[in-house]
Write a protein that holds these residues in place. Structure first.
Motif, mmCIF file in Angstrom:
data_model
loop_
_atom_site.group_PDB
_atom_site.id
_atom_site.type_symbol
_atom_site.label_atom_id
_atom_site.label_comp_id
_atom_site.label_asym_id
_atom_site.label_seq_id
_atom_site.Cartn_x
_atom_site.Cartn_y
_atom_site.Cartn_z
ATOM 1 N N GLN A 1 0.777 -1.226 0.000
ATOM 2 C CA GLN A 1 0.000 0.000 0.000
ATOM 3 C C GLN A 1 0.815 1.288 0.000
ATOM 4 N N GLN A 2 2.076 1.233 0.382
ATOM 5 C CA GLN A 2 2.882 2.447 0.475
ATOM 6 C C GLN A 2 4.307 2.184 0.006
ATOM 7 N N ILE B 1 0.571 17.121 -8.272
ATOM 8 C CA ILE B 1 -0.032 16.151 -7.364
ATOM 9 C C ILE B 1 0.883 14.963 -7.075
ATOM 10 N N GLY B 2 2.156 15.077 -7.439
ATOM 11 C CA GLY B 2 3.103 14.052 -7.026
ATOM 12 C C GLY B 2 3.214 14.006 -5.521
ATOM 13 N N ASP B 3 3.374 12.816 -4.971
ATOM 14 C CA ASP B 3 3.465 12.677 -3.517
ATOM 15 C C ASP B 3 4.567 13.552 -2.925
ATOM 16 N N ARG C 1 5.792 16.396 -4.068
ATOM 17 C CA ARG C 1 5.425 17.810 -4.100
ATOM 18 C C ARG C 1 4.407 18.146 -3.012
ATOM 19 N N ILE C 2 3.442 17.260 -2.828
ATOM 20 C CA ILE C 2 2.428 17.502 -1.799
ATOM 21 C C ILE C 2 3.056 17.465 -0.413
ATOM 22 N N GLN C 3 3.923 16.483 -0.168
ATOM 23 C CA GLN C 3 4.564 16.375 1.142
ATOM 24 C C GLN C 3 5.465 17.572 1.417
ATOM 25 N N GLN C 4 6.225 17.992 0.438
ATOM 26 C CA GLN C 4 7.111 19.139 0.616
ATOM 27 C C GLN C 4 6.317 20.393 0.919
ATOM 28 N N ARG C 5 5.208 20.563 0.218
ATOM 29 C CA ARG C 5 4.385 21.754 0.407
ATOM 30 C C ARG C 5 3.677 21.746 1.768
ATOM 31 N N ALA C 6 3.205 20.571 2.182
ATOM 32 C CA ALA C 6 2.414 20.479 3.410
ATOM 33 C C ALA C 6 3.269 20.317 4.661
ATOM 34 N N ARG C 7 4.427 19.609 4.545
ATOM 35 C CA ARG C 7 5.195 19.252 5.729
ATOM 36 C C ARG C 7 6.622 19.779 5.726
ATOM 37 N N THR D 1 8.901 11.987 2.436
ATOM 38 C CA THR D 1 9.087 10.649 3.002
ATOM 39 C C THR D 1 8.596 9.607 1.998
ATOM 40 N N PRO D 2 9.467 9.139 1.105
ATOM 41 C CA PRO D 2 9.071 8.211 0.041
ATOM 42 C C PRO D 2 8.401 6.930 0.544
#
Length: 308
Positions: free
Chosen positions: A203-204, A258-260, A262-268, A272-273
């Motif tokens: 799943q991840q 919407i790449g994971d 990009r979203i993580q960098q923007r939000a957090r 974390t791959p």
């Protein structure tokens, strides 16, 4: 993207549930689920087997949990008749709602030709405001566009593109962004028809099955975009007569936003791959290009790919 003014539109599979989406509210923290108890995080491509395209629940707010109820009879749900006046390609060129109908019609025609006897259309493309009831549970706007395999329907709050994708995620707001998203979600329907969803075990992670499923849906979106201007309806009419380089650039920009990572960098502020569920910006762009440039189911076999 420009539609053939003479082509006829079929709004029969597109309906608007209005505000509230037919029943009830989204219980505190409730989330979408599918048979087998797999939760769906929602969001920029969140499958895990409902397959919302944007991980907004995980990264912008919301939660998980909830349960699966009986699939609603979408044919009996109230319809706001939002799409009743969408009759021709000329309507699609003037009205964003009719453009949505035209996009669904083009996707239907393309995949009907591509899959032949294996094809079955989505039961509905449902737009809503606030929240919606589906065969996979109830969902709010924060989940983003998603596909539910239980009722074989695509669902989206149309305010998502400006309110979340453009403003919160810094993505593009051009006219081809929504068609790309709809094509991605239709790609999940194709995976459902072909049994690909049954391959998802992990799943991840950047090489997980969940990521492979999402990247394949991006590839399928590219396949449709490549063939859109030559895809004919049942009467032999080409529905989409022009797809520009700008349109393709908008799809790629949306895939990048919407790449994971990009979203993580923007939000957090960090990436974390090991928690990725949809793939990086680079991966999403690359697989859309693969579908657009190679245009075959075989070229989109992300589950057989050694490198993503």
């Amino acid at each position: 993207m420009r539609f053939n003014p003479k082509a006829r539109l079929d709004p029969g599979r597109v309906r608007d549930a209005g505000r509230g989406g037919g029943s009830g509210g989204l219980r505190g923290g409730a989330g979408l689920r599918i048979p087998g108890g797999l939760p769906v995080g929602g969001g920029v491509g969140g499958v895990v087997l409902v397959v919302a395209i944007f991980l907004v629940v995980q990264f912008v707010g919301g939660g998980s949990g909830g349960g699966l109820g009986a699939a609603p009879d979408t044919a009996r749900m109230a319809d706001s008749e939002r799409y009743a006046g969408c009759d021709t390609g000329a309507d699609a060129n003037k009205d964003p709602d009719c453009r949505r109908v035209g996009t669904e019609n083009s996707l239907h025609d393309f995949w009907s030709d591509e899959l032949g006897a294996d094809f079955r259309p989505i039961s509905r493309l449902v737009t809503f405001t606030g929240q919606v009831s589906t065969g996979c549970g109830r969902a709010g706007s924060e989940v983003g566009p998603f596909y539910c395999p239980v009722d074989e329907s695509v669902h989206l709050d149309t305010s998502f593109f400006d309110a979340v994708l453009a403003r919160q995620l810094g993505g593009p707001s051009g006219g081809f962004v929504e068609p790309y998203v709809l094509a991605h979600e239709y790609g999940h329907h194709v995976q459902n028809l072909l049994g690909t969803m049954g391959k998802v075990r992990t799943q991840q992670g950047p090489r997980s099955d969940a990521v492979r499923l999402e990247l394949q849906a991006d590839c399928y979106a590219g396949m449709w975009a490549y063939a859109a201007t030559s895809t004919e309806d049942a009467d032999g009419e080409v529905l989409i007569v022009d797809l520009t380089e700008q349109d393709v650039s908008e799809a790629l920009a949306a895939a990048e936003a919407i790449g994971d990572d990009r979203i993580q960098q923007r939000a957090r502020g960090q990436v974390t791959p090991e928690t990725w569920t949809h793939g990086s910006a680079k991966q999403r762009m690359a697989w859309f290009r693969t579908g657009f440039e190679q245009g075959s189911l075989e070229s989109c076999d992300t589950f057989a790919a050694a490198a993503l």
